[in-house]
Design a protein around this motif. Sequence first.
Motif, mmCIF file in Angstrom:
data_model
loop_
_atom_site.group_PDB
_atom_site.id
_atom_site.type_symbol
_atom_site.label_atom_id
_atom_site.label_comp_id
_atom_site.label_asym_id
_atom_site.label_seq_id
_atom_site.Cartn_x
_atom_site.Cartn_y
_atom_site.Cartn_z
ATOM 1 N N ASP A 1 0.857 -1.184 0.000
ATOM 2 C CA ASP A 1 0.000 0.000 0.000
ATOM 3 C C ASP A 1 0.899 1.242 0.000
ATOM 4 O OD1 ASP A 1 -2.039 -1.859 0.305
ATOM 5 O OD2 ASP A 1 -2.593 -1.218 2.320
ATOM 6 N N LEU A 2 0.397 2.331 -0.599
ATOM 7 C CA LEU A 2 1.246 3.508 -0.744
ATOM 8 C C LEU A 2 0.431 4.790 -0.631
ATOM 9 C CD1 LEU A 2 4.260 4.175 -1.421
ATOM 10 C CD2 LEU A 2 3.548 4.290 -3.826
ATOM 11 N N ALA A 3 0.974 5.755 0.085
ATOM 12 C CA ALA A 3 0.371 7.088 0.170
ATOM 13 C C ALA A 3 1.020 7.984 -0.871
ATOM 14 C CB ALA A 3 0.582 7.676 1.560
ATOM 15 N N GLY A 4 0.210 8.871 -1.448
ATOM 16 C CA GLY A 4 0.717 9.766 -2.479
ATOM 17 C C GLY A 4 0.379 11.212 -2.183
ATOM 18 N N PRO A 5 0.339 12.060 -3.205
ATOM 19 C CA PRO A 5 0.058 13.481 -3.009
ATOM 20 C C PRO A 5 -1.433 13.745 -2.803
ATOM 21 C CG PRO A 5 0.293 13.032 -5.340
ATOM 22 C CD PRO A 5 0.590 11.747 -4.619
ATOM 23 N N PHE A 6 -1.761 14.948 -2.381
ATOM 24 C CA PHE A 6 -3.142 15.423 -2.275
ATOM 25 C C PHE A 6 -4.010 14.587 -1.343
ATOM 26 C CE2 PHE A 6 -1.787 16.023 -6.818
ATOM 27 C CZ PHE A 6 -1.366 17.333 -6.673
ATOM 28 N N GLY A 7 -3.376 13.860 -0.423
ATOM 29 C CA GLY A 7 -4.128 12.991 0.466
ATOM 30 C C GLY A 7 -4.563 11.687 -0.186
ATOM 31 N N TRP A 8 -4.109 11.425 -1.392
ATOM 32 C CA TRP A 8 -4.453 10.193 -2.095
ATOM 33 C C TRP A 8 -3.662 9.025 -1.526
ATOM 34 C CZ3 TRP A 8 -3.591 12.214 -7.774
ATOM 35 C CH2 TRP A 8 -4.574 13.167 -8.075
ATOM 36 N N ALA A 9 -4.226 7.845 -1.668
ATOM 37 C CA ALA A 9 -3.537 6.610 -1.311
ATOM 38 C C ALA A 9 -4.060 5.514 -2.221
ATOM 39 C CB ALA A 9 -3.784 6.256 0.147
ATOM 40 N N ALA A 10 -3.277 4.462 -2.372
ATOM 41 C CA ALA A 10 -3.699 3.317 -3.180
ATOM 42 C C ALA A 10 -3.264 2.042 -2.478
ATOM 43 C CB ALA A 10 -3.092 3.388 -4.577
ATOM 44 N N THR A 11 -4.121 1.037 -2.563
ATOM 45 C CA THR A 11 -3.759 -0.259 -1.994
ATOM 46 C C THR A 11 -2.778 -0.961 -2.925
ATOM 47 O OG1 THR A 11 -5.497 -1.508 -3.120
ATOM 48 C CG2 THR A 11 -6.077 -0.467 -0.993
ATOM 49 N N ALA A 12 -2.125 -1.975 -2.393
ATOM 50 C CA ALA A 12 -1.191 -2.763 -3.198
ATOM 51 C C ALA A 12 -1.890 -3.359 -4.419
ATOM 52 C CB ALA A 12 -0.571 -3.858 -2.338
ATOM 53 N N ASP A 13 -3.120 -3.829 -4.243
ATOM 54 C CA ASP A 13 -3.856 -4.394 -5.382
ATOM 55 C C ASP A 13 -4.187 -3.331 -6.421
ATOM 56 O OD1 ASP A 13 -3.798 -7.037 -4.536
ATOM 57 O OD2 ASP A 13 -5.741 -6.916 -3.509
ATOM 58 N N GLU A 14 -4.558 -2.141 -5.965
ATOM 59 C CA GLU A 14 -4.843 -1.052 -6.907
ATOM 60 C C GLU A 14 -3.586 -0.658 -7.689
ATOM 61 O OE1 GLU A 14 -8.487 1.153 -4.473
ATOM 62 O OE2 GLU A 14 -6.398 1.747 -4.089
ATOM 63 N N LEU A 15 -2.459 -0.583 -7.011
ATOM 64 C CA LEU A 15 -1.206 -0.253 -7.678
ATOM 65 C C LEU A 15 -0.823 -1.338 -8.684
ATOM 66 C CD1 LEU A 15 0.706 1.055 -4.559
ATOM 67 C CD2 LEU A 15 -0.015 2.435 -6.523
ATOM 68 N N THR A 16 -1.067 -2.585 -8.320
ATOM 69 C CA THR A 16 -0.773 -3.702 -9.216
ATOM 70 C C THR A 16 -1.598 -3.608 -10.489
ATOM 71 O OG1 THR A 16 -0.090 -5.150 -7.408
ATOM 72 C CG2 THR A 16 -0.870 -6.229 -9.427
ATOM 73 N N ARG A 17 -2.889 -3.344 -10.344
ATOM 74 C CA ARG A 17 -3.760 -3.210 -11.520
ATOM 75 C C ARG A 17 -3.326 -2.036 -12.389
ATOM 76 N NH1 ARG A 17 -7.727 -5.011 -7.806
ATOM 77 N NH2 ARG A 17 -8.245 -2.871 -7.205
ATOM 78 N N ALA A 18 -3.008 -0.910 -11.767
ATOM 79 C CA ALA A 18 -2.577 0.260 -12.532
ATOM 80 C C ALA A 18 -1.291 -0.036 -13.304
ATOM 81 C CB ALA A 18 -2.375 1.453 -11.603
ATOM 82 N N THR A 19 -0.351 -0.703 -12.671
ATOM 83 C CA THR A 19 0.894 -1.075 -13.345
ATOM 84 C C THR A 19 0.617 -2.008 -14.513
ATOM 85 O OG1 THR A 19 2.271 -0.763 -11.382
ATOM 86 C CG2 THR A 19 3.088 -2.300 -13.038
ATOM 87 N N ALA A 20 -0.217 -3.013 -14.288
ATOM 88 C CA ALA A 20 -0.533 -3.975 -15.347
ATOM 89 C C ALA A 20 -1.170 -3.296 -16.552
ATOM 90 C CB ALA A 20 -1.452 -5.062 -14.800
ATOM 91 N N VAL A 21 -2.134 -2.430 -16.300
ATOM 92 C CA VAL A 21 -2.814 -1.726 -17.390
ATOM 93 C C VAL A 21 -1.835 -0.822 -18.129
ATOM 94 C CG1 VAL A 21 -4.581 0.004 -17.918
ATOM 95 C CG2 VAL A 21 -5.102 -1.871 -16.340
ATOM 96 N N SER A 22 -1.019 -0.101 -17.397
ATOM 97 C CA SER A 22 -0.073 0.832 -17.998
ATOM 98 C C SER A 22 0.959 0.107 -18.856
ATOM 99 C CB SER A 22 0.609 1.642 -16.897
ATOM 100 O OG SER A 22 1.479 2.590 -17.440
ATOM 101 N N LEU A 23 1.568 -0.937 -18.322
ATOM 102 C CA LEU A 23 2.601 -1.663 -19.069
ATOM 103 C C LEU A 23 2.023 -2.389 -20.274
ATOM 104 C CD1 LEU A 23 4.834 -3.219 -16.265
ATOM 105 C CD2 LEU A 23 5.358 -1.253 -17.715
ATOM 106 N N HIS A 24 0.939 -3.120 -20.051
ATOM 107 C CA HIS A 24 0.340 -3.925 -21.123
ATOM 108 C C HIS A 24 -0.317 -3.023 -22.166
ATOM 109 C CE1 HIS A 24 -0.901 -7.999 -22.403
ATOM 110 N NE2 HIS A 24 -1.928 -7.364 -22.946
ATOM 111 N N GLY A 25 -1.148 -2.110 -21.684
ATOM 112 C CA GLY A 25 -1.859 -1.217 -22.595
ATOM 113 C C GLY A 25 -0.932 -0.273 -23.330
ATOM 114 N N GLY A 26 0.170 0.093 -22.682
ATOM 115 C CA GLY A 26 1.125 1.006 -23.291
ATOM 116 C C GLY A 26 2.151 0.329 -24.180
ATOM 117 N N GLY A 27 2.107 -0.992 -24.253
ATOM 118 C CA GLY A 27 3.003 -1.728 -25.134
ATOM 119 C C GLY A 27 4.411 -1.929 -24.601
#
Length: 195
Positions: free
Chosen positions: A153-179
């Motif tokens: 899990d990770l805290a970010g700017p503007f009071g935002w945070a993301a769970t480990a699973d959310e970060l995993t999904r974002a990474t997967a979409v970015s890498l795969h979708g971005g080629g």
Amino acid sequence: MEIAENAALVVVDLQKGFEEEDFWGKRNNPGAEENIAALIDLWQATGRPVVFVRHDSVQPGSPLRVGQVGNDFKDFVEERRGKGGGRELLVTKRVNSAFYGEPSLDVWLTGEDVAEIVVVGIQTNMCNETTARMAGNLGYDVVFVLDAMHTFDLAGPFGWAATADELTRATAVSLHGGGFARVVSTAEVLAGAAG
């Protein structure tokens, strides 16, 4: 899917220091280590090259600092090192990308005539993702084994945070979708490498 006979398995930062939950926070994917072990075993059994990457942190207080127990590889990794028939490399780094480590990963892969790398390890959205993006930029065919890695899990700017699973999904979409990489499962890679 097919995995090249000369594909290199890049095992990123499987170090004891990542077991310190008080420092890192809550992790995801408790099955990551079992999947990584299976992949290392298959790579070594089939004579494919294996790269072990270790993060030698220079950050004060980091569990991954040289000289700390946390800098050591996890036992299941250390037990497997040296069993790759000479097609094995240890890269040490101080930043996210394994391509900015010593010795040069790119030079070694080129010397071994490797065009495809398979990325596993810790952390999904940090060193794994950075290594995969750089590999893609360098022209490697990158396979990103999502269930053979984990993050926290990770805290970010503007009071935002993301769970480990959310970060995993974002990474997967970015890498795969971005080629940058093909995001796949351990089962797919085991089947593709064994066949």
